[in-house]
Motif scaffolding. Structure first.
Motif, PDB file in Angstrom:
ATOM      1  N   LYS A   1       8.882  -2.636 -24.572  1.00 48.37           N
ATOM      2  CA  LYS A   1      10.331  -2.438 -24.554  1.00 48.37           C
ATOM      3  C   LYS A   1      10.962  -2.687 -23.185  1.00 48.37           C
ATOM      4  O   LYS A   1      12.189  -2.573 -23.049  1.00 48.37           O
ATOM      5  N   LEU A   2      10.174  -3.028 -22.189  1.00 46.20           N
ATOM      6  CA  LEU A   2      10.720  -3.265 -20.860  1.00 46.20           C
ATOM      7  C   LEU A   2      10.966  -4.749 -20.634  1.00 46.20           C
ATOM      8  O   LEU A   2      10.286  -5.605 -21.214  1.00 46.20           O
ATOM      9  N   THR A   3      11.915  -5.051 -19.786  1.00 43.01           N
ATOM     10  CA  THR A   3      12.129  -6.424 -19.357  1.00 43.01           C
ATOM     11  C   THR A   3      11.090  -6.786 -18.298  1.00 43.01           C
ATOM     12  O   THR A   3      10.425  -5.908 -17.720  1.00 43.01           O
ATOM     13  N   LYS A   4      10.971  -8.067 -18.016  1.00 38.55           N
ATOM     14  CA  LYS A   4      10.043  -8.470 -16.953  1.00 38.55           C
ATOM     15  C   LYS A   4      10.403  -7.827 -15.619  1.00 38.55           C
ATOM     16  O   LYS A   4       9.499  -7.347 -14.915  1.00 38.55           O
ATOM     17  N   PRO A   5      11.671  -7.796 -15.189  1.00 41.15           N
ATOM     18  CA  PRO A   5      11.984  -7.130 -13.927  1.00 41.15           C
ATOM     19  C   PRO A   5      11.579  -5.655 -13.904  1.00 41.15           C
ATOM     20  O   PRO A   5      11.164  -5.135 -12.856  1.00 41.15           O
ATOM     21  N   GLN A   6      11.665  -4.976 -15.022  1.00 39.25           N
ATOM     22  CA  GLN A   6      11.240  -3.575 -15.074  1.00 39.25           C
ATOM     23  C   GLN A   6       9.731  -3.449 -14.937  1.00 39.25           C
ATOM     24  O   GLN A   6       9.231  -2.524 -14.284  1.00 39.25           O
ATOM     25  N   VAL A   7       8.996  -4.376 -15.526  1.00 36.66           N
ATOM     26  CA  VAL A   7       7.534  -4.384 -15.353  1.00 36.66           C
ATOM     27  C   VAL A   7       7.188  -4.725 -13.906  1.00 36.66           C
ATOM     28  O   VAL A   7       6.254  -4.149 -13.324  1.00 36.66           O
ATOM     29  N   GLN A   8       7.932  -5.659 -13.319  1.00 27.22           N
ATOM     30  CA  GLN A   8       7.720  -5.978 -11.907  1.00 27.22           C
ATOM     31  C   GLN A   8       7.922  -4.742 -11.028  1.00 27.22           C
ATOM     32  O   GLN A   8       7.147  -4.491 -10.104  1.00 27.22           O
ATOM     33  N   ALA A   9       8.975  -3.983 -11.300  1.00 30.20           N
ATOM     34  CA  ALA A   9       9.252  -2.777 -10.511  1.00 30.20           C
ATOM     35  C   ALA A   9       8.108  -1.779 -10.625  1.00 30.20           C
ATOM     36  O   ALA A   9       7.706  -1.155  -9.634  1.00 30.20           O
ATOM     37  N   TRP A  10       7.565  -1.634 -11.823  1.00 27.43           N
ATOM     38  CA  TRP A  10       6.410  -0.735 -12.034  1.00 27.43           C
ATOM     39  C   TRP A  10       5.209  -1.204 -11.227  1.00 27.43           C
ATOM     40  O   TRP A  10       4.578  -0.421 -10.517  1.00 27.43           O
ATOM     41  N   ALA A  11       4.887  -2.497 -11.311  1.00 24.74           N
ATOM     42  CA  ALA A  11       3.701  -3.012 -10.627  1.00 24.74           C
ATOM     43  C   ALA A  11       3.845  -2.922  -9.113  1.00 24.74           C
ATOM     44  O   ALA A  11       2.896  -2.583  -8.401  1.00 24.74           O
ATOM     45  N   LEU A  12       5.041  -3.221  -8.612  1.00 25.93           N
ATOM     46  CA  LEU A  12       5.273  -3.166  -7.172  1.00 25.93           C
ATOM     47  C   LEU A  12       5.125  -1.736  -6.648  1.00 25.93           C
ATOM     48  O   LEU A  12       4.468  -1.493  -5.636  1.00 25.93           O
ATOM     49  N   ASN A  13       5.723  -0.786  -7.336  1.00 34.02           N
ATOM     50  CA  ASN A  13       5.643   0.599  -6.881  1.00 34.02           C
ATOM     51  C   ASN A  13       4.251   1.175  -7.083  1.00 34.02           C
ATOM     52  O   ASN A  13       3.757   1.921  -6.236  1.00 34.02           O
ATOM     53  N   ARG A  14       3.615   0.820  -8.159  1.00 32.84           N
ATOM     54  CA  ARG A  14       2.264   1.329  -8.422  1.00 32.84           C
ATOM     55  C   ARG A  14       1.270   0.812  -7.384  1.00 32.84           C
ATOM     56  O   ARG A  14       0.247   1.454  -7.127  1.00 32.84           O
ATOM     57  N   TYR A  15       1.572  -0.341  -6.781  1.00 33.61           N
ATOM     58  CA  TYR A  15       0.672  -0.864  -5.750  1.00 33.61           C
ATOM     59  C   TYR A  15       0.440   0.162  -4.642  1.00 33.61           C
ATOM     60  O   TYR A  15      -0.676   0.294  -4.147  1.00 33.61           O
ATOM     61  N   TYR A  16       1.468   0.870  -4.240  1.00 33.81           N
ATOM     62  CA  TYR A  16       1.302   1.827  -3.147  1.00 33.81           C
ATOM     63  C   TYR A  16       0.316   2.931  -3.530  1.00 33.81           C
ATOM     64  O   TYR A  16      -0.505   3.360  -2.708  1.00 33.81           O
ATOM     65  N   TYR A  17       0.379   3.369  -4.767  1.00 35.30           N
ATOM     66  CA  TYR A  17      -0.589   4.356  -5.240  1.00 35.30           C
ATOM     67  C   TYR A  17      -1.994   3.776  -5.220  1.00 35.30           C
ATOM     68  O   TYR A  17      -2.935   4.390  -4.711  1.00 35.30           O
ATOM     69  N   GLN A  18      -2.148   2.565  -5.755  1.00 34.28           N
ATOM     70  CA  GLN A  18      -3.486   1.941  -5.792  1.00 34.28           C
ATOM     71  C   GLN A  18      -4.030   1.736  -4.383  1.00 34.28           C
ATOM     72  O   GLN A  18      -5.202   2.013  -4.112  1.00 34.28           O
ATOM     73  N   ALA A  19      -3.200   1.253  -3.483  1.00 36.12           N
ATOM     74  CA  ALA A  19      -3.655   0.959  -2.125  1.00 36.12           C
ATOM     75  C   ALA A  19      -3.962   2.225  -1.344  1.00 36.12           C
ATOM     76  O   ALA A  19      -4.724   2.177  -0.365  1.00 36.12           O
ATOM     77  N   SER A  20      -3.385   3.348  -1.737  1.00 42.80           N
ATOM     78  CA  SER A  20      -3.620   4.605  -1.030  1.00 42.80           C
ATOM     79  C   SER A  20      -4.856   5.339  -1.527  1.00 42.80           C
ATOM     80  O   SER A  20      -5.321   6.275  -0.861  1.00 42.80           O
TER      81      SER A  20
END
Length: 244
Positions: A39-58
């Motif tokens: 149900k999300l647009t591509k930009p919304q999925v992009q926002a999730w992946a970008l923000n989740r990166y900080y969690y993964q990298a930490s």
């Protein structure tokens, strides 16, 4: 000693930990329902992946903080494996690199993702709180906070199946971060769960273990609250955060 002060049998402690996940794990968050349901647009999925990166990298930094506090070579060797799983070993990529493969495939500039310039403030504060928690709380609480991995295989299965079914801009390859976690996470849980059941020797310590898992569930939930507020409803993107 009252009944409430008595040490819980190990199986009862585990049952209470699993009940926390049933109630609080972020698989229940509305943002994840939208993500997994296509149900999300591509930009919304992009926002999730970008923000989740900080969690993964930490995660490797968090695990390094725990590693330095473990008292025996045997425990440190076991925990060191987690760092390799996420950072890689120099010959094969770890989870952080595999996450960047996802952000690459979604069309996000890698240098921008790694720079962290586009993070939501809520993401930054939640992840930093987690790293500080494992640095400054007891080793027992630090290990217990990792036990959200008890629930991750289920959310991974839902996520991969739902995203592959719903979004033509992802593939099995771009979601490759998740496949190794289906085997790594249960191995991590086996160690961490055994550790807390063995080392929580008073009811007070057992309650600390339960509270640590609640804390971890809450910060995962808070990250999705921030994403939903900024990119879904009402769509209020903070100054400096990534804009589609």
């Amino acid at each position: 000693m009252s009944q409430d002060d008595r040490l819980l049998p190990g199986d009862d402690l585990e049952s209470r930990l699993r009940a926390i996940g049933e109630e609080r794990y972020h698989i229940h968050h509305p943002f994840h329902h939208l993500l997994h349901g296509g149900k999300l647009t591509k930009p919304q999925v992009q926002a999730w992946a970008l923000n989740r990166y900080y969690y993964q990298a930490s995660i490797p930094a968090k695990d390094a903080a725990v590693l330095g506090r473990l008292p025996t070579p045997e425990l440190r060797r076991e925990w060191r494996r987690r760092i390799v799983d996420h950072d890689g070993d120099g010959s094969k990529p770890g989870g952080v690199e595999r996450w960047l493969k996802l952000t690459d495939a979604l069309g996000l500039d890698r240098d921008y993702v790694v720079s962290l310039r586009g993070l939501l403030p809520g993401t930054r504060h939640a992840v930093d709180a987690y790293v500080n928690f494992v640095k400054y709380r007891s080793v027992l609480e630090a290990v217990a906070s990792s036990l959200t991995e008890m629930f991750s295989p289920n959310i991974i299965s839902q996520r991969v199946a739902g995203m592959l079914r719903s979004y033509d801009f992802v593939s099995q390859e771009t979601l490759s971060y998740f496949t190794p976690r289906l085997t790594q996470a249960p191995q991590d849980v086996e160690f961490a769960l055994g550790f807390v059941k063995r080392e929580a020797r008073t009811r007070e310590q057992q309650e600390q273990v339960l509270d640590a898992l609640r804390f971890k569930c809450d910060l995962l939930w808070a990250q999705l609250d921030a994403l939903h507020y900024a990119y879904v409803e009402p769509g209020n993107i903070p100054p400096g955060a990534w804009k589609p």
